[in-house]
Design a protein around this motif. Structure first.
Motif, PDB file in Angstrom:
ATOM      1  N   LEU A  56     -91.258  54.115 -12.220  1.00 19.24           N
ATOM      2  CA  LEU A  56     -89.914  54.450 -11.508  1.00 19.24           C
ATOM      3  C   LEU A  56     -89.648  55.920 -12.137  1.00 19.24           C
ATOM      4  CD1 LEU A  56     -87.712  51.242 -11.299  1.00 19.24           C
ATOM      5  CD2 LEU A  56     -89.337  52.298  -9.575  1.00 19.24           C
ATOM      6  N   GLY A  57     -89.022  56.896 -11.187  1.00 19.31           N
ATOM      7  CA  GLY A  57     -88.430  58.227 -11.519  1.00 19.31           C
ATOM      8  C   GLY A  57     -87.107  57.791 -11.710  1.00 19.31           C
ATOM      9  N   LEU A  58     -86.264  58.803 -11.840  1.00 17.03           N
ATOM     10  CA  LEU A  58     -84.728  58.799 -11.949  1.00 17.03           C
ATOM     11  C   LEU A  58     -84.047  58.470 -10.813  1.00 17.03           C
ATOM     12  CD1 LEU A  58     -84.011  62.061 -13.843  1.00 17.03           C
ATOM     13  CD2 LEU A  58     -84.796  59.923 -14.819  1.00 17.03           C
ATOM     14  N   THR A  59     -82.943  57.817 -11.177  1.00 17.44           N
ATOM     15  CA  THR A  59     -82.087  57.285 -10.055  1.00 17.44           C
ATOM     16  C   THR A  59     -81.450  58.328  -9.325  1.00 17.44           C
ATOM     17  OG1 THR A  59     -80.170  56.907 -11.518  1.00 17.44           O
ATOM     18  CG2 THR A  59     -81.541  55.054 -11.344  1.00 17.44           C
ATOM     19  N   GLU A  68     -79.612  70.630 -12.564  1.00 17.65           N
ATOM     20  CA  GLU A  68     -80.091  72.071 -13.056  1.00 17.65           C
ATOM     21  C   GLU A  68     -81.160  72.207 -13.789  1.00 17.65           C
ATOM     22  OE1 GLU A  68     -76.919  73.043 -15.545  1.00 17.65           O
ATOM     23  OE2 GLU A  68     -75.415  73.035 -14.135  1.00 17.65           O
ATOM     24  N   VAL A  69     -82.096  71.067 -13.943  1.00 22.12           N
ATOM     25  CA  VAL A  69     -83.306  71.087 -14.567  1.00 22.12           C
ATOM     26  C   VAL A  69     -84.346  70.385 -13.369  1.00 22.12           C
ATOM     27  CG1 VAL A  69     -85.018  70.862 -16.637  1.00 22.12           C
ATOM     28  CG2 VAL A  69     -82.324  70.976 -16.727  1.00 22.12           C
ATOM     29  N   ASN A  70     -84.948  71.167 -12.875  1.00 27.80           N
ATOM     30  CA  ASN A  70     -85.821  70.748 -11.576  1.00 27.80           C
ATOM     31  C   ASN A  70     -86.872  69.902 -12.026  1.00 27.80           C
ATOM     32  OD1 ASN A  70     -86.554  70.755  -8.728  1.00 27.80           O
ATOM     33  ND2 ASN A  70     -88.357  71.685  -9.628  1.00 27.80           N
ATOM     34  N   GLU A  71     -87.512  70.105 -13.350  1.00 22.72           N
ATOM     35  CA  GLU A  71     -88.681  69.596 -13.804  1.00 22.72           C
ATOM     36  C   GLU A  71     -88.307  68.064 -13.840  1.00 22.72           C
ATOM     37  OE1 GLU A  71     -89.393  73.688 -14.812  1.00 22.72           O
ATOM     38  OE2 GLU A  71     -87.592  72.495 -14.993  1.00 22.72           O
ATOM     39  N   ILE A  72     -87.118  67.918 -14.783  1.00 20.54           N
ATOM     40  CA  ILE A  72     -86.734  66.512 -14.969  1.00 20.54           C
ATOM     41  C   ILE A  72     -86.587  65.742 -13.631  1.00 20.54           C
ATOM     42  CG2 ILE A  72     -84.622  65.154 -15.836  1.00 20.54           C
ATOM     43  CD1 ILE A  72     -84.184  67.138 -18.194  1.00 20.54           C
ATOM     44  N   GLU A  79     -90.941  58.187 -18.045  1.00 23.17           N
ATOM     45  CA  GLU A  79     -91.766  58.663 -19.188  1.00 23.17           C
ATOM     46  C   GLU A  79     -91.553  60.325 -19.006  1.00 23.17           C
ATOM     47  OE1 GLU A  79     -93.494  58.621 -23.052  1.00 23.17           O
ATOM     48  OE2 GLU A  79     -92.192  57.199 -22.061  1.00 23.17           O
ATOM     49  N   ILE A  80     -92.210  60.789 -18.086  1.00 22.19           N
ATOM     50  CA  ILE A  80     -92.461  62.374 -17.941  1.00 22.19           C
ATOM     51  C   ILE A  80     -91.093  63.004 -17.737  1.00 22.19           C
ATOM     52  CG2 ILE A  80     -93.664  63.943 -16.311  1.00 22.19           C
ATOM     53  CD1 ILE A  80     -95.524  62.095 -15.677  1.00 22.19           C
ATOM     54  N   ALA A  81     -90.074  62.193 -17.112  1.00 20.90           N
ATOM     55  CA  ALA A  81     -88.726  63.066 -16.967  1.00 20.90           C
ATOM     56  C   ALA A  81     -88.314  62.999 -18.456  1.00 20.90           C
ATOM     57  CB  ALA A  81     -87.769  61.994 -16.357  1.00 20.90           C
ATOM     58  N   MET A 141     -96.967  59.315 -24.678  1.00 19.61           N
ATOM     59  CA  MET A 141     -96.795  60.858 -25.073  1.00 19.61           C
ATOM     60  C   MET A 141     -97.794  60.987 -26.499  1.00 19.61           C
ATOM     61  SD  MET A 141     -94.697  61.912 -23.091  1.00 19.61           S
ATOM     62  CE  MET A 141     -95.089  63.802 -23.686  1.00 19.61           C
ATOM     63  N   LEU A 142     -98.588  61.892 -26.189  1.00 20.34           N
ATOM     64  CA  LEU A 142     -99.517  62.429 -27.378  1.00 20.34           C
ATOM     65  C   LEU A 142     -98.882  63.843 -27.904  1.00 20.34           C
ATOM     66  CD1 LEU A 142    -102.414  61.748 -28.564  1.00 20.34           C
ATOM     67  CD2 LEU A 142    -103.211  63.603 -26.951  1.00 20.34           C
ATOM     68  N   MET A 143     -98.647  63.229 -29.605  1.00 17.09           N
ATOM     69  CA  MET A 143     -98.098  64.376 -30.181  1.00 17.09           C
ATOM     70  C   MET A 143     -98.925  64.574 -31.501  1.00 17.09           C
ATOM     71  SD  MET A 143     -94.182  62.694 -29.876  1.00 17.09           S
ATOM     72  CE  MET A 143     -93.355  64.229 -30.331  1.00 17.09           C
TER      73      MET A 143
END
Length: 404
Positions: A56-59, A68-72, A79-81, A141-143
């Motif tokens: 699921l993406g954001l609500t 204001e943050v298009n990528e989010i 997880e990507i958000a 996430m790989l860090m």
């Protein structure tokens, strides 16, 4: 070709630790693209619904909040958000040198289930009871493993790293804090949580650590804070030698540093701190204190924490403005109490309400971050270094140092 971790890969990842939201695994295999890396895997409450569903993406309300943050907003999964939140919100505030946003890689459900089974016995019991790996995530996430320096940069592997969770470094003074909760203005959030954890049986002893000491900028108070963290590490102070944990809890244990643990730690420092036995630990803690005092990171972290100007008791009201629902807090008060204290918050514009809620969430993130300080003794005659250099006068040593 895109990397996808499958069940057969799970055995190459070992338990490194965890917080309330994520599990951290370190790589112990031979694949060059994973050597020196860790995975951060999302958890979900064990007794709740899996609303952390990685699919699921954001609500809609969250999209409005972060518009204001298009990528989010356009991220396909939560997880990507979260990755874009770190990259586009936290990184500019704390500085790119101090933040690792990592990269997102895909995983199968079988990989997550196998990991969950593999690490179960290593996790603290109360962590196991509270949460599990989210099996519905499609990515993790790989860090970089910041407890170590990159391989091949020195002849001998002798890096030592300390992970500190500073926690909230100021006392709130919001006008919206109720009189019944006035203790917040004189006792730190960390100390109150310590009392709660002791009552719940999660710890056996309250830590003497006071975040106000660490953030004070006073060399004596910072030294006091580091010493108290060493005495009661819990999940707030961990030390790694060449990537292996030598003091602190893997996921919440290690209430106190016993004499036996302290002696083993002193011995483990013999290749790092050039001092007689019995003095190495003291000098190492001195090295940490000096580095913390000279770093800008805590000052920047405190600035971000202080974006919370209203406390949760104030921020909850603009939140109800944002979601366009009647305020449940005001609904529990009589009209006179509600209008006197909170009318100004409910009469705000939508943009003002969004800013308060956004700032509160950013500050809450900053109150629960970890900082990792890594040291490596410098070789004689080695002048060039891509890292900061810290001197320890007590032992006449110099160290490469990186702070994240």
């Amino acid at each position: 070709m895109a990397v996808v971790l499958e069940a057969k890969d799970a055995g190459e990842w070992t338990y490194r630790g965890e917080g309330a939201v994520n599990l951290v695994l370190a790589y112990n295999g031979t694949r060059s693209d994973f050597v020196g890396k860790v995975l951060r895997i999302q958890k979900v409450p064990r007794n709740g619904s899996e609303n952390g569903n990685g699919y699921l993406g954001l609500t809609n309300q969250e999209c409005v909040l972060w518009k204001e943050v298009n990528e989010i907003v356009s991220a396909p999964t939560r997880e990507i958000a979260q990755h874009y939140f770190v990259q586009h919100v936290m990184c500019p505030l704390l500085g790119p040198r101090h933040v690792d946003a990592g990269i997102s890689i895909q995983v199968t459900q079988e990989f997550l289930e196998t990991v969950e089974s593999n690490v179960l016995s290593q996790r603290p019991a109360w962590r196991v009871d509270a949460a599990k790996v989210n099996p519905l995530c499609v990515s993790v996430m790989l860090m970089s493993d910041h407890s170590m320096f990159p391989l091949g940069m020195c002849k001998e592997a002798c890096s030592i790293s300390v992970e500190i969770k500073p926690k909230c470094g100021f006392l709130p003074h919001s006008e919206f804090i109720a009189e019944d909760n006035a203790i917040k203005k004189s006792v730190t959030r960390f100390q109150m949580h310590q009392a709660l954890k002791l009552n719940q049986g999660k710890i056996s002893e309250v830590s003497a650590y006071d975040p106000l000491d660490l953030f004070s900028g006073s060399r004596d108070r910072v030294r006091k804070a580091i010493n108290n963290l060493f005495k009661t590490p819990q999940n707030n102070f961990r030390v790694f030698l060449d990537g292996s944990l030598i003091i602190g809890g893997l996921g919440g244990g290690a209430d106190t540093t016993s004499c036996e643990v302290g002696k083993a730690f002193e011995d483990s420092l013999k290749h790092v701190i050039q001092a007689e036995e019995g003095m190495r630990t003291q000098y190492f803690l001195e090295l940490i204190s000096k580095t913390v005092c000279s770093s800008e990171l805590l000052n920047r972290l405190l600035e971000v924490q202080k974006l919370d100007t209203t406390d949760i008791e104030g921020a909850i009201h603009p939140y109800y403005n944002v979601i366009s629902q009647p305020c449940m807090v005001c609904g529990q008060l009589d009209k006179d109490q509600s209008s006197k204290r909170y009318n100004s918050l409910h009469s705000m514009s939508m943009e003002e309400s969004l800013k308060i809620v956004r700032d509160y969430l950013i500050a809450a993130t900053a109150k629960d971050l970890s900082m990792i300080i890594s040291f490596r003794p410098r070789e004689a005659g080695n002048v060039e270094s891509p890292y900061s250099i810290v001197s320890l006068e007590s032992t006449n040593q110099s160290f490469d140092c990186k702070i994240l």
